[in-house]
Design a protein around this motif. Structure first.
Motif, PDB file in Angstrom:
ATOM      1  N   ALA A 185       0.827  -1.216   0.000  1.00  0.00           N
ATOM      2  CA  ALA A 185       0.000   0.000   0.000  1.00  0.00           C
ATOM      3  C   ALA A 185       0.856   1.258   0.000  1.00  0.00           C
ATOM      4  O   ALA A 185       0.463   2.294   0.533  1.00  0.00           O
ATOM      5  CB  ALA A 185      -0.978  -0.008   1.177  1.00  0.00           C
ATOM      6  N   ASN A 186       2.047   1.137  -0.604  1.00  0.00           N
ATOM      7  CA  ASN A 186       2.899   2.321  -0.711  1.00  0.00           C
ATOM      8  C   ASN A 186       2.259   3.367  -1.615  1.00  0.00           C
ATOM      9  O   ASN A 186       2.450   4.573  -1.430  1.00  0.00           O
ATOM     10  CB  ASN A 186       4.278   1.938  -1.251  1.00  0.00           C
ATOM     11  N   THR A 187       1.546   2.882  -2.607  1.00  0.00           N
ATOM     12  CA  THR A 187       0.816   3.789  -3.488  1.00  0.00           C
ATOM     13  C   THR A 187      -0.585   3.224  -3.719  1.00  0.00           C
ATOM     14  O   THR A 187      -0.788   2.008  -3.781  1.00  0.00           O
ATOM     15  CB  THR A 187       1.512   3.930  -4.856  1.00  0.00           C
ATOM     16  N   VAL A 188      -1.534   4.117  -3.827  1.00  0.00           N
ATOM     17  CA  VAL A 188      -2.910   3.733  -4.155  1.00  0.00           C
ATOM     18  C   VAL A 188      -3.316   4.532  -5.387  1.00  0.00           C
ATOM     19  O   VAL A 188      -3.373   5.769  -5.340  1.00  0.00           O
ATOM     20  CB  VAL A 188      -3.877   4.026  -2.987  1.00  0.00           C
ATOM     21  N   ALA A 189      -3.559   3.834  -6.479  1.00  0.00           N
ATOM     22  CA  ALA A 189      -3.974   4.498  -7.715  1.00  0.00           C
ATOM     23  C   ALA A 189      -5.496   4.593  -7.732  1.00  0.00           C
ATOM     24  O   ALA A 189      -6.189   3.571  -7.692  1.00  0.00           O
ATOM     25  CB  ALA A 189      -3.479   3.714  -8.926  1.00  0.00           C
ATOM     26  N   THR A 190      -6.004   5.813  -7.768  1.00  0.00           N
ATOM     27  CA  THR A 190      -7.447   6.025  -7.872  1.00  0.00           C
ATOM     28  C   THR A 190      -7.703   6.890  -9.098  1.00  0.00           C
ATOM     29  O   THR A 190      -6.986   7.876  -9.337  1.00  0.00           O
ATOM     30  CB  THR A 190      -8.006   6.711  -6.621  1.00  0.00           C
ATOM     31  N   PHE A 191      -8.726   6.532  -9.878  1.00  0.00           N
ATOM     32  CA  PHE A 191      -8.984   7.254 -11.117  1.00  0.00           C
ATOM     33  C   PHE A 191     -10.401   6.970 -11.603  1.00  0.00           C
ATOM     34  O   PHE A 191     -11.042   5.985 -11.201  1.00  0.00           O
ATOM     35  CB  PHE A 191      -7.966   6.865 -12.196  1.00  0.00           C
ATOM     36  N   ASN A 192     -10.878   7.843 -12.479  1.00  0.00           N
ATOM     37  CA  ASN A 192     -12.199   7.685 -13.076  1.00  0.00           C
ATOM     38  C   ASN A 192     -12.083   7.079 -14.467  1.00  0.00           C
ATOM     39  O   ASN A 192     -11.129   7.364 -15.201  1.00  0.00           O
ATOM     40  CB  ASN A 192     -12.901   9.044 -13.186  1.00  0.00           C
ATOM     41  N   VAL A 193     -13.054   6.244 -14.838  1.00  0.00           N
ATOM     42  CA  VAL A 193     -13.130   5.713 -16.203  1.00  0.00           C
ATOM     43  C   VAL A 193     -14.502   6.026 -16.772  1.00  0.00           C
ATOM     44  O   VAL A 193     -15.515   6.009 -16.049  1.00  0.00           O
ATOM     45  CB  VAL A 193     -12.862   4.195 -16.263  1.00  0.00           C
ATOM     46  N   THR A 194     -14.517   6.333 -18.051  1.00  0.00           N
ATOM     47  CA  THR A 194     -15.765   6.594 -18.767  1.00  0.00           C
ATOM     48  C   THR A 194     -15.874   5.622 -19.940  1.00  0.00           C
ATOM     49  O   THR A 194     -14.954   4.819 -20.195  1.00  0.00           O
ATOM     50  CB  THR A 194     -15.826   8.047 -19.259  1.00  0.00           C
ATOM     51  N   VAL A 195     -16.980   5.696 -20.656  1.00  0.00           N
ATOM     52  CA  VAL A 195     -17.262   4.752 -21.743  1.00  0.00           C
ATOM     53  C   VAL A 195     -16.106   4.729 -22.759  1.00  0.00           C
ATOM     54  O   VAL A 195     -15.587   5.762 -23.161  1.00  0.00           O
ATOM     55  CB  VAL A 195     -18.576   5.137 -22.447  1.00  0.00           C
TER      56      VAL A 195
END
Length: 470
Positions: A185-195
């Protein structure tokens, strides 16, 4: 009786009958014995018939009983040898076709999942066609399983990880917020995806998918295994952990008593959407991590370069050895799928109405596809004869490595699909027109028994003819 005429009419004459052949006469004594003798003969014959019939019936009964017992014994032996007797044979096309859109939905509180996959127990398949497809992807060691994931608005595919597969997803509908937790858990990638965008979750990497649109989110998911997928959800891992161990690990305020306040729901929470969600969540912050981190797990396929042909368009989320044509962000994704083992190349294929993805095969990958819109016809030339078969929205098709195949659009609208290839290296493909032109004319003449000059009638184009008009 004195009336001799009456007696003659009944056929019992008192007169001595005349034997015309031997010219002898029957005596009165013989005449009296005849009725009795005839009766005895009749009775003897009748009794013989009864005895013969009885013996025949007895023999037939014994033969029948023996046959039934032998058949029953064979059935018992067969059941012991093969406890799962073969089901009705599926048509050959179902080795390459799965009607995923019409298959059983596995329902959860917050959505539903459909599967086109291998199952170890044949009884777990819904029909012989699904069994044929499952056995096909397993026997070819395809390293691909496909599913559709529907998450209701505000629903959550809970944090989880897969023991035996990488996961690649393509969003068809809605908008989602993704989280990926790496080693330690050194890095947590969070992001949005669309169609139209792609996501990638490496094997044994914890991740979640939150639908953040009012409409449902619909994903097509590919997993890099042809065995049964093995998954563990965070809540299941928590409830399987002893209370004191969980308390010592998390060190919550209140200790083990706090841990005991967690109550396991009766139903599977794989896709979660509590009825009192608004009471539970006061503030949701959908953070976007740095691009250098996000693009290890994300690819904007819809916004990538279009490879345009006369009959359609192809777009790729793939590795390229020299990175040619890739942006800096796309190179991050390319390196990521190449660095992990058993990853997939994804692409979208759009075939215009009545156009054709010409016959071709792949050197280094099996191929699996899902129909998003339109309809078409698929042809397969492999190690067994298969008639052309139709495909429509929700269908999945599978082409084993080295198997020549083609796809024709047969609807007024474009035929649009997402494709997956089980290689994280650069995909290698050969089209029919290319291998015809690469083969010497005199070899073709000898093979097809046609004059060598005849093959000059096959034109060679400067433009790639991968997807062609009629």
């Amino acid at each position: 009786m004195d009336n001799k005429g009456f007696e003659l009419q009944e056929g019992l004459p008192n007169s001595i009958p005349y034997n015309h052949h031997k010219e002898t006469y029957a005596t009165p004594a013989q005449e009296k014995r005849n009725p009795c003798s005839l009766m005895r003969i009749f009775l003897v014959c009748f009794l013989a018939c009864l005895v013969t019939t009885s013996i025949g019936v007895l023999i037939l009964s014994l033969v029948y009983v023996g046959s039934v017992n032998e058949k029953a014994s064979r059935e018992v032996i067969n059941r012991e040898i093969n406890p799962n007797p073969p089901q009705k044979q599926a048509e050959t096309r179902y080795s390459f076709l799965n009607r995923l859109g019409k298959s059983k939905e596995y329902l959860f509180e917050g959505g539903a999942i459909r599967w086109a996959r291998f199952r170890k127990n044949p009884q777990d398949y819904n029909n012989e066609n699904e069994l044929s497809f499952g056995n096909s992807i397993s026997s070819h060691r395809s390293k691909m399983t496909v599913a559709t994931l529907r998450i209701l608005g505000n629903g959550l595919r809970v944090p989880h990880w897969h023991f035996n597969a990488n996961e690649h997803g393509f969003l068809i509908q809605g908008k989602a917020w993704i989280g990926v937790v790496d080693d330690g858990a050194n890095t947590v990638a969070t992001f949005n995806v669309t169609v139209g965008q792609v996501l990638f979750f490496p094997m044994n990497t914890l991740h979640w998918v939150k639908c953040v649109s009012d409409e449902d989110c619909l994903f097509i998911l590919f997993f890099t295994t042809h065995d049964e997928l093995k998954t563990l959800d965070m809540d299941d891992a928590f409830f399987e952990t002893p209370e004191d161990v969980a308390s010592r690990s998390l060190k919550p305020e209140g200790g083990v008593e706090f841990i005991r306040t967690f109550k396991k729901p009766a139903a599977d929470q794989a896709i979660n959407l509590p009825g009192n969600l608004m009471d539970l969540v006061q503030n949701a912050n959908y953070v976007q991590a740095a691009d250098t981190l996000v693009w290890q797990y994300f690819y904007d396929l819809k916004g990538s370069k279009q490879f345009i042909y006369s009959g359609g368009i192809i777009q790729w989320a793939r590795h390229r050895k020299n990175g040619a044509g890739l942006s800096d962000k796309e190179k991050i994704y390319s390196d990521s799928i190449n660095r992990h083992s058993d990853t997939l190349t994804l692409g979208t294929l759009r075939i215009y109405s009545n156009s054709l993805r010409q016959p071709h095969f792949h050197f280094n990958a099996h191929e699996m596809g899902y129909v998003i819109s339109g309809c078409g016809v698929v042809g397969v030339v492999g190690d067994q004869p298969v008639d052309e078969f139709s495909v429509e929205v929700g269908d999945v098709f599978f082409f084993p490595i080295g198997t020549q195949h083609y796809i024709k659009s047969t609807c007024v609208e474009d035929f649009y699909m997402i494709l997956a290839f089980n290689t994280g290296n650069q995909l290698e493909t050969l089209d029919m027109d290319d291998y015809f032109h690469a083969t010497a004319d005199h070899i073709l003449a000898q093979l097809f028994r046609k004059k060598q000059d005849e093959f000059k009638k096959i034109p060679k184009f400067q433009d790639d003819q991968a997807v062609i008009k009629p």
